[in-house]
Design an enzyme around this catalytic site. Structure first.
Site, PDB file in Angstrom:
ATOM      1  N   LYS A  74       0.849  -1.200   0.000  1.00  0.00           N
ATOM      2  CA  LYS A  74       0.000   0.000   0.000  1.00  0.00           C
ATOM      3  C   LYS A  74       0.880   1.244   0.000  1.00  0.00           C
ATOM      4  O   LYS A  74       1.956   1.262   0.624  1.00  0.00           O
ATOM      5  CB  LYS A  74      -0.899  -0.034   1.248  1.00  0.00           C
ATOM      6  CG  LYS A  74      -1.994   1.038   1.273  1.00  0.00           C
ATOM      7  CD  LYS A  74      -2.871   0.882   2.519  1.00  0.00           C
ATOM      8  CE  LYS A  74      -4.003   1.903   2.564  1.00  0.00           C
ATOM      9  NZ  LYS A  74      -4.868   1.733   3.752  1.00  0.00           N
ATOM     10  N   SER A  83      -9.782   1.600   2.805  1.00  0.00           N
ATOM     11  CA  SER A  83      -8.926   2.420   1.969  1.00  0.00           C
ATOM     12  C   SER A  83      -7.849   1.647   1.219  1.00  0.00           C
ATOM     13  O   SER A  83      -7.274   2.161   0.273  1.00  0.00           O
ATOM     14  CB  SER A  83      -8.248   3.473   2.833  1.00  0.00           C
ATOM     15  OG  SER A  83      -7.387   2.852   3.776  1.00  0.00           O
ATOM     16  N   SER A  94      -9.990  -0.889   6.975  1.00  0.00           N
ATOM     17  CA  SER A  94      -9.440  -0.660   5.634  1.00  0.00           C
ATOM     18  C   SER A  94      -8.755  -1.848   4.990  1.00  0.00           C
ATOM     19  O   SER A  94      -8.368  -1.769   3.831  1.00  0.00           O
ATOM     20  CB  SER A  94      -8.468   0.527   5.663  1.00  0.00           C
ATOM     21  OG  SER A  94      -9.187   1.724   5.731  1.00  0.00           O
TER      22      SER A  94
END
Ligand SMILES: [Mg+2]
Ligand SMILES: [Zn+2]
Lengths: 511, 107, 486
Positions: free
Chosen positions: A105, A180, A204
């Site tokens: 990420k 997210s 997330s």
């Protein structure tokens, strides 16, 4: 020639084959890079990936061998070997992730690719140091070929809030992959890599894992170092792992977990037993395990078909020897209001450092204050701006007691719910991960409606307990996630149940 | 507790966010919409909670031995503007030449 | 401009830099004077993803200081974030302590009241926090230049109760505080070098009124005299304003040491809203009660206790005691010399006189002065025995500064052993009376005041080896029978 079928095999097996040289050291990376092209995961297609480092990964691999003499790697940055040694991961041989590509990420600091947090304010920013989780992955033999898209500063539940475009759901491009960590979830679901790192603040990792039909784990708060994870809400943030299977995720977590001298909130608890359930093919592997079903996670409004998928999962658990019990976590409904005070408050503080003075975007203005205001208003997107304002407001003079202080008190009540249930003899909890399946992009216009996507996941972050999502079936062709939660630092039992459920569900998990 | 336009401007100033008037107007609505959901917290009985910090794990500390986190890039590589090793920012409007007193910061 | 009828109320906030090798929350060097931003790492620069890790030694030093100031050190304290934007504050917040400080409830005694009771100034709290970096505003046109080498250096903030009532009180408090800090060896505590910084909160109220007036804060102070002067000026200004029936505006004033004036800070402070909340990157600081007790037990004798003991144990004057306890090094040196020589009063005289004068000439301090405690002890003993005169002893001291040796041997070698043999002394006296006929005549004629001159001449003739007491005695006898001679 790349062999994409490698991606159908568990990470542990492929790593063992690479470590023993039955497979070429770049076999898994080649397969992933080929799949990346086929899945069209870059900006033209899914837009799940923001940066790639194929060349760097290949040269790193060509400089290493995974035999007994290998350490953190010849092209590893200076200091990485010592750091890995300090983390106690150099000795494990064979390397558990030898040659395995892991997608990262965009809010986790890496040296060769930017760490931009999906934000214009960090566009092009390359961190001069790497995260502890990255050092641990590299020391375990993994390579990092790509950084994945995310909601800006991890604020969102759909990956629609990235400054670098929306990520699409790999099975239905009109839908969101969740967020997210939507880029990481999409990349694993699309079969590009079997392992990816995400981060959790309120769900997330678990929510996009559920939406995309893969496994997503949020460890106990303090289990994994946050050093190098760009902070959103420090008391809630944890690095999490996506895997194609329970074992991929458990192995990934085992590698990155452990106390770290660079993160004062990590706790020195042994990292063991995560994978004991992987080979347990006995008829009643869950004998003696008590599974709780908290009523608050099964509201009237829950889609009855989703409820029946959870019932099916519970039936399997019973058949595997577990006792399934109704329990109550009475403060669950308060999690979202509490979360949306605590998280923005901490975010408003953590994001104060982005001021144009030392790194990142700088927009000149007439004087210092104008520079600050221009930089921050142009650098942050609308959701981040909204949360900074909300967080500043709840901490400001006159409102602190009514909002922040009260929210922290109610947070204790939410945590106490879990403590009480786990003290009553319950080992894990089974709930839906999300109230719905992946929704249509652009469909949630009201911020609070979007916030409600985290209604079943934010509790674990507020209480600090470990939780994970795994696929338990489909609704209208879209994946549904089942969530398991356990008590602090009891990832081992959580995984044990997850392995058994995965095995029992078999193909049902994806049908 | 409803948020006013002035509240939004005040908070934006504290957070050093430059907002247009249009943004201020829409943010008033959005923040009030969100905060309305927080009101339910005021009704919660919190008498069972403790004001004491949770000291279960305490703080690990490190020895006083130099061991900085080494940086793999020069500061110039990520700094917007540097000269002679200093980070440069626009001079505070309150500082004329030769005035080194720090009147906006805090010691 | 009269201050009659008004009373000043002062509270002081003192920041002390702790003597550590590394910063409070990062293992970057805390050294000063290096190239700008060279002693900064990911934490000091506030880079995304960097986290604070607490320096244990800083907590030990802070605890020691707090105990020295008579505070209760708490087993649980909490770090908090204090928010404001300024370019020398890299994270946009300072990690400090707020509602759960390290220590509370101390006091400093600055003297006695007229009724003999002690005049104590309360210490509200001692907390630990990180320092900011430095902004240089005059180096580059149009820019402020930021050096973060100082950012993250450990500080303690010592906050007094508003118990001070005069500039002299404030001065006495600061001198005592500085001495305690120096005795506990936690900080260099130098205002000139910025390792001790003082902010003054001051208000004025009509005598007899119990409510506090509106206060102003004086910053930018860089010497104790500046503190005292600025207090006097600001108090006078406030009295004038109040007398005119105008309200005092709560604001920050700056001391200008060059012009000797106090003026309002140029930027009007917006209402500061620091939005404190507990630092989520750091668990509560938990100190074991036994550890705190160990720190207390290990504390050096504090200045007040040392002063009392020096007075009673050595029978020294208040003046000598004050001087000898000015620093721990000097006090320790004194006690060593007193033990080596066996005579405290003489040891004090030597240390405060000859030794300090010599140190002043040579530079350095008493600890680095070349004449060792043992040699000085031997020398003083020699003087006490009457084997050498005070003058000769000083000469020997001068020799010892250049070469080491046994003082008695040096005295012998240099012919400085005191001559108390009457015949030799009488011979010198007679020679002097012949060489100074005018003075001799007047002295023998009854002008006693000339005896000193003649003694001096005899001492000179003997190169300091004559015993001046004996010379005096012999001269007195000589003057009472001028005709006969001795
Ligand atoms: Mg202060
Ligand atoms: Zn302070």
């Amino acid at each position: 020639m790349s062999d994409v079928s490698l991606l159908a095999r568990p990470v542990a097996e492929v790593a063992a084959d690479i470590a023993s040289e039955r497979l070429a050291r770049d076999a898994a990376v080649d397969a992933s890079l080929a799949a990346f092209g086929e899945a069209n995961a870059g900006p033209e297609g899914l837009n799940a990936v923001l940066y790639t480092d194929a060349e760097g990964v290949r040269s790193e691999l060509s400089a290493r061998s995974f035999g007994a003499t290998d350490r953190a790697g010849a092209t590893a940055p200076s200091g990485a070997t010592e750091r890995a040694a300090a983390l106690g991961v150099h000795a494990s041989s064979p390397l558990p992730l030898a040659g395995i590509p892991v997608a990262i990420k965009d809010n986790i600091a890496t040296l060769r690719m930017p760490t931009s947090c999906g934000s214009k304010i960090l566009e092009g920013y390359v961190s001069p140091f790497e995260a502890t989780v990255i050092a641990r992955l590299r020391a375990a033999g993994a390579v990092l070929p790509m950084k994945t898209n995310m909601d800006e500063f991890a604020m969102g539940s759909s990956t629609e809030n990235s400054a670098f475009g929306v990520t699409k759901h790999p099975m239905d491009h009109s839908r969101v992959p969740g967020g997210s960590s939507g880029g990481s979830a999409a990349i694993v679901a699309a079969g590009v890599t079997r392992l990816a790192l995400g981060s959790e603040t309120g769900g997330s990792v678990r929510q996009p894992a559920a939406f995309c039909g893969i496994v997503g784990v949020k460890p106990t708060y303090g289990r994994v170092s946050r050093h190098g994870l760009v902070a959103f809400a420090s008391s809630l943030d944890q690095v999490g792992v996506f895997g194609q299977s329970v074992d991929d995720a458990a192995l990934g977590l085992q590698v990155i977990a452990g106390v770290d001298a660079l993160d004062s909130t990590t706790v020195d608890v042994p990292v063991d037993g995560f994978r004991v359930g992987r080979n347990d093919a006995s008829a009643q592997p869950l004998a003696g395990v008590v599974v709780g079903r908290p009523a608050e996670y099964f509201p009237e409004s829950l889609d009855p078909r989703m409820r029946s998928l959870l019932d099916r999962a519970a039936d399997h658990l019973r058949a595997l020897g577990a006792e399934v019990r109704e329990v109550s976590l009475p403060h669950t409904s308060l999690a979202i209001p509490v979360y949306y005070i605590v998280a923005p408050a901490e975010a408003s503080s953590n994001l104060a450092r982005f001021d144009g003075a030392r790194y990142g975007l700088r927009v000149e203005g007439d004087g210092l204050r104008a520079m600050y205001e221009a930089t921050r208003s142009q650098g942050f997107g609308p959701e981040v701006t909204r949360r900074i304002l909300l967080g500043t407001y709840v901490l400001s003079a006159g409102y602190y007691d009514a909002y922040y202080k009260r929210a922290m008190a109610v947070r204790q009540l939410i945590a106490a719910d879990f403590t009480r249930v786990f003290a009553s003899g319950v080992h894990v909890l089974l709930t839906p991960t999300t109230p719905t399946t992946a929704f249509i992009a652009g469909s949630k216009k009201d911020p609070y409606e979007m916030y409600m996507s985290d209604i079943f996941t934010a509790t674990a972050n507020l209480a600090g307990v470990p939780a994970m999502s795994q696929p338990i079936g489909r609704l209208d062709g879209l994946p549904v996630g089942g969530q398991l939660l356990a008590s602090h630092f009891d990832e081992a039992t959580m995984f044990r149940v997850a392995y058994a459920l995965e095995r029992a569900l078999g193909v049902e998990a994806h049908t | 507790m409803a948020v006013s336009e002035d509240d939004v401007r005040h908070v934006a100033a504290l957070a050093r966010l430059g907002l247009s008037e249009t943004q201020v107007t829409s943010l008033v609505g959005e923040l009030n919409g969100i905060l309305a959901h927080m009101d339910e917290l005021q009704q919660v009985d919190i008498t069972a909670t403790s004001a004491e910090p949770d000291a279960t794990h305490g703080m690990r500390m490190r020895d006083d031995v130099p061991n900085p986190i080494s940086l793999h890039a020069e500061r110039e590589a990520f700094a917007p503007l540097m000269r002679d090793g200093f980070f440069l920012v626009p001079r505070l409007s309150t500082h004329g030449a030769g005035d080194s007193a720090d009147d906006e910061g805090e010691g | 401009m009269s201050t009659d009828g008004y009373e000043m109320v002062i509270g002081l906030e003192v920041h002390c830099q702790l003597k550590t090798r590394t910063k409070l929350f990062s293992a970057a060097s805390a050294q000063f004077g290096d190239a700008p931003n060279s002693n900064t790492d990911a934490v000091c620069l506030g880079l995304p993803g960097a986290l604070p890790v607490l320096n244990r030694h800083a907590i030990t030093l802070a605890t020691r200081a707090a105990l020295g100031l008579g505070c209760t050190v708490h087993e649980v304290s909490v770090f908090a974030r204090k928010h404001y934007f300024y370019p020398d504050l890299p994270k946009g917040y300072q990690i400090s302590q707020f509602d759960r400080p390290l220590a509370t409830g101390g006091k400093i005694v600055i003297g006695t009241h007229a009724d003999g009771s002690e005049k104590a100034i309360g210490i509200t709290r001692v907390h630990v926090e990180e320092d900011a970096g430095k902004s240089v505003h005059d180096r580059f046109t149009g820019f402020s230049a930021i050096d973060l080498n100082r950012a993250g250096t450990p500080l303690i903030e010592i906050v007094s109760e508003p118990d001070l009532r005069s500039a002299a009180d404030a001065g006495a408090y600061l001198r005592e505080l500085k001495q305690i800090i120096e005795y506990t060896e936690v900080s260099d505590a130098s205002m000139e070098e910025g390792s001790l910084r003082v902010d003054v909160n001051i208000s004025a109220r009509p005598v007899g009124q119990s409510a506090f007036g509106t206060r102003t804060e004086i910053k930018n102070l860089n010497s104790f005299s500046g503190v005292e002067q600025s207090i006097a000026l600001e108090f006078a200004r406030q009295c004038t304003v109040l007398r005119a029936g105008v309200v005092i505006e709560q604001r920050t004033m700056l001391w200008d040491g060059h012009k000797g004036e106090v003026r309002p800070a140029r930027a009007k402070e917006g209402s500061h809203d620091y939005r404190y909340f507990p630092e989520p990157d750091l668990p509560p600081l938990v100190l074991r009660a036994t550890w705190i007790q160990e720190q207390r037990d290990g504390l050096a004798e504090l200045p007040a206790a040392k002063r009392a003991r020096f007075g009673s144990q050595y029978g020294l004057s208040t003046h000598d005691v004050e001087q000898l306890t000015a620093s721990r090094a000097l006090a320790d040196r004194f006690e060593a010399i007193a033990a080596a020589s066996g005579e405290a009063k003489r040891a004090a005289n030597w240390l405060l006189g000859v030794v300090l004068a010599a140190v002043k000439v040579r530079g350095g301090d008493v600890l680095t002065h070349p004449v060792s405690v043992a040699r000085l002890g031997e020398l003083i003993t020699l003087e006490l025995e009457g084997a050498v005169s005070n003058t000769a002893a000083k000469q020997i001291f001068g020799i010892l500064e250049r070469e080491d040796g046994e003082p008695r041997a040096i005295a012998e070698r240099e012919g400085l052993l005191q001559v108390s043999d009457d015949s030799a002394l009488v011979a010198w006296i007679e020679e002097v009376l012949v060489e100074m006929p005018e003075e001799a005549a007047r002295f023998l004629g009854g002008e006693k005041k000339l005896q000193g001159v003649l003694v001096g001449a005899v001492m000179k003739k003997s190169k300091g080896s004559a015993d001046p007491k004996k010379v005096n005695g012999l001269l007195s006898k000589r003057s009472s029978s001028p005709a006969t001679g001795l």
